[in-house]
Design a protein around this motif. Structure first.
Motif, short mmCIF file in Angstrom:
data_model
loop_
_atom_site.label_atom_id
_atom_site.label_comp_id
_atom_site.label_asym_id
_atom_site.label_seq_id
_atom_site.Cartn_x
_atom_site.Cartn_y
_atom_site.Cartn_z
N GLY A 1 7.79 3.97 10.18
CA GLY A 1 6.91 2.92 9.70
C GLY A 1 6.25 3.19 8.36
O GLY A 1 5.55 2.33 7.83
N GLN A 2 6.48 4.36 7.78
CA GLN A 2 5.87 4.73 6.50
C GLN A 2 6.88 4.56 5.36
O GLN A 2 8.06 4.90 5.52
CB GLN A 2 5.40 6.19 6.52
CG GLN A 2 4.36 6.49 7.58
CD GLN A 2 3.06 5.73 7.35
OE1 GLN A 2 2.53 5.72 6.25
NE2 GLN A 2 2.57 5.08 8.39
N VAL A 3 6.43 4.08 4.22
CA VAL A 3 7.30 3.93 3.06
C VAL A 3 7.63 5.30 2.49
O VAL A 3 6.74 6.06 2.11
CB VAL A 3 6.63 3.05 1.98
CG1 VAL A 3 7.47 3.02 0.70
CG2 VAL A 3 6.40 1.64 2.50
N VAL A 4 8.92 5.63 2.47
CA VAL A 4 9.38 6.90 1.91
C VAL A 4 10.27 6.68 0.69
O VAL A 4 10.75 7.63 0.08
CB VAL A 4 10.10 7.78 2.96
CG1 VAL A 4 9.14 8.19 4.07
CG2 VAL A 4 11.33 7.07 3.52
N GLY A 5 10.48 5.42 0.36
CA GLY A 5 11.25 5.07 -0.83
C GLY A 5 11.05 3.62 -1.16
O GLY A 5 10.75 2.81 -0.28
N THR B 1 0.83 -1.21 0.00
CA THR B 1 0.00 0.00 0.00
C THR B 1 0.87 1.26 0.00
O THR B 1 0.61 2.20 -0.75
CB THR B 1 -0.96 0.00 1.21
OG1 THR B 1 -1.78 -1.15 1.13
CG2 THR B 1 -1.83 1.25 1.23
N GLY B 2 1.91 1.28 0.80
CA GLY B 2 2.81 2.43 0.85
C GLY B 2 3.56 2.63 -0.45
O GLY B 2 3.77 3.77 -0.90
N ILE B 3 3.98 1.53 -1.08
CA ILE B 3 4.67 1.61 -2.37
C ILE B 3 3.73 2.21 -3.41
O ILE B 3 4.11 3.12 -4.15
CB ILE B 3 5.17 0.21 -2.80
CG1 ILE B 3 6.32 -0.24 -1.90
CG2 ILE B 3 5.59 0.21 -4.28
CD1 ILE B 3 6.71 -1.70 -2.06
N LEU B 4 2.51 1.71 -3.47
CA LEU B 4 1.55 2.21 -4.46
C LEU B 4 1.23 3.68 -4.24
O LEU B 4 1.12 4.46 -5.20
CB LEU B 4 0.28 1.36 -4.42
CG LEU B 4 0.44 -0.09 -4.86
CD1 LEU B 4 -0.82 -0.88 -4.56
CD2 LEU B 4 0.82 -0.19 -6.32
N LYS B 5 1.08 4.07 -2.99
CA LYS B 5 0.78 5.47 -2.67
C LYS B 5 1.92 6.39 -3.11
O LYS B 5 1.70 7.44 -3.72
CB LYS B 5 0.53 5.60 -1.16
CG LYS B 5 0.14 6.98 -0.71
CD LYS B 5 -0.12 7.00 0.79
CE LYS B 5 -0.39 8.41 1.28
NZ LYS B 5 -0.53 8.46 2.75
N LEU B 6 3.16 5.99 -2.82
CA LEU B 6 4.31 6.80 -3.20
C LEU B 6 4.47 6.83 -4.72
O LEU B 6 4.77 7.89 -5.30
CB LEU B 6 5.58 6.25 -2.53
CG LEU B 6 6.87 7.04 -2.77
CD1 LEU B 6 6.74 8.48 -2.31
CD2 LEU B 6 8.04 6.34 -2.06
N ALA B 7 4.23 5.70 -5.38
CA ALA B 7 4.33 5.66 -6.84
C ALA B 7 3.30 6.59 -7.47
O ALA B 7 3.61 7.35 -8.39
CB ALA B 7 4.14 4.23 -7.34
N GLN B 8 2.08 6.56 -6.97
CA GLN B 8 1.02 7.40 -7.53
C GLN B 8 1.36 8.88 -7.35
O GLN B 8 1.15 9.70 -8.25
CB GLN B 8 -0.32 7.09 -6.89
CG GLN B 8 -1.45 7.89 -7.49
CD GLN B 8 -2.80 7.57 -6.87
OE1 GLN B 8 -2.89 6.95 -5.82
NE2 GLN B 8 -3.85 7.99 -7.52
N ALA B 9 1.91 9.24 -6.20
CA ALA B 9 2.26 10.64 -5.94
C ALA B 9 3.36 11.13 -6.87
O ALA B 9 3.54 12.34 -7.05
CB ALA B 9 2.69 10.80 -4.48
#
Length: 165
Positions: free
Chosen positions: A59-63, A17-25
């Motif tokens: 705990g949040q995906v930043v990369g 979910t974090g990967i997808l969110k960062l990719a979309q942004a």
């Protein structure tokens, strides 16, 4: 591996979910340079089969840095890239790599790259970069990657880079 308060580790299914969110942004629709959209099923599949890397802060995906088996890559752009440069028999696909806009310039991409190479030693990684993405080109050259070819896809020029793990 830690970089200040950033943890660099192998991606797990809980990171999807974090990967997808960062990719979309960071996709083209939002002013970024990432090409296309990552599908949840594809990200889950590749994380399950190949080592991919995440950077987490609090705990949040930043990369993230994804890797893919050439056998599972069925996107038309990948087919064209592999015609320009097929790589070695056991090579794999590298990318996309993405770091949150607020976290860039701290060496996160280089640490994720080094971690991926630890998981896939002695294997060649192949990637493509838009020819006009100067920041990505500089970063990948700085990490020791070499231009192996070029291709045009849907009117856009891309460069193929590779490295040996």
């Amino acid at each position: 591996m830690c970089l200040n308060d950033i943890v660099i580790a192998r991606a797990t299914l809980s990171d999807v979910t974090g990967i997808l969110k960062l990719a979309q942004a960071n996709d083209a629709e939002h002013g970024g340079m990432l090409l296309g959209h990552l599908e949840p099923e594809a990200v889950m599949m590749t994380i399950s089969k190949m080592p991919s890397i995440v950077a987490r802060k609090d705990g949040q995906v930043v990369g993230f840095l994804l890797s893919w088996s050439k056998a599972t890559a069925n996107l038309p752009i990948i087919t064209v890239m592999l015609q320009a440069y097929a790589g070695t028999k056991d090579s794999y696909l590298y990318g996309p790599i993405c770091v949150d806009e607020t976290m860039r310039g701290q060496g996160i991409a280089a640490v994720m790259f080094a971690k991926l190479k630890d998981f896939l030693p002695e294997r060649e990684g192949i990637l493509f970069i838009k020819a006009n993405n100067k920041a990505s080109l500089q970063a990948h050259q700085k990490m020791g990657m070499c231009k192996m070819g070029e291709f045009i896809y849907e009117g856009t020029e891309f460069l193929v880079f590779a490295y040996n793990g």
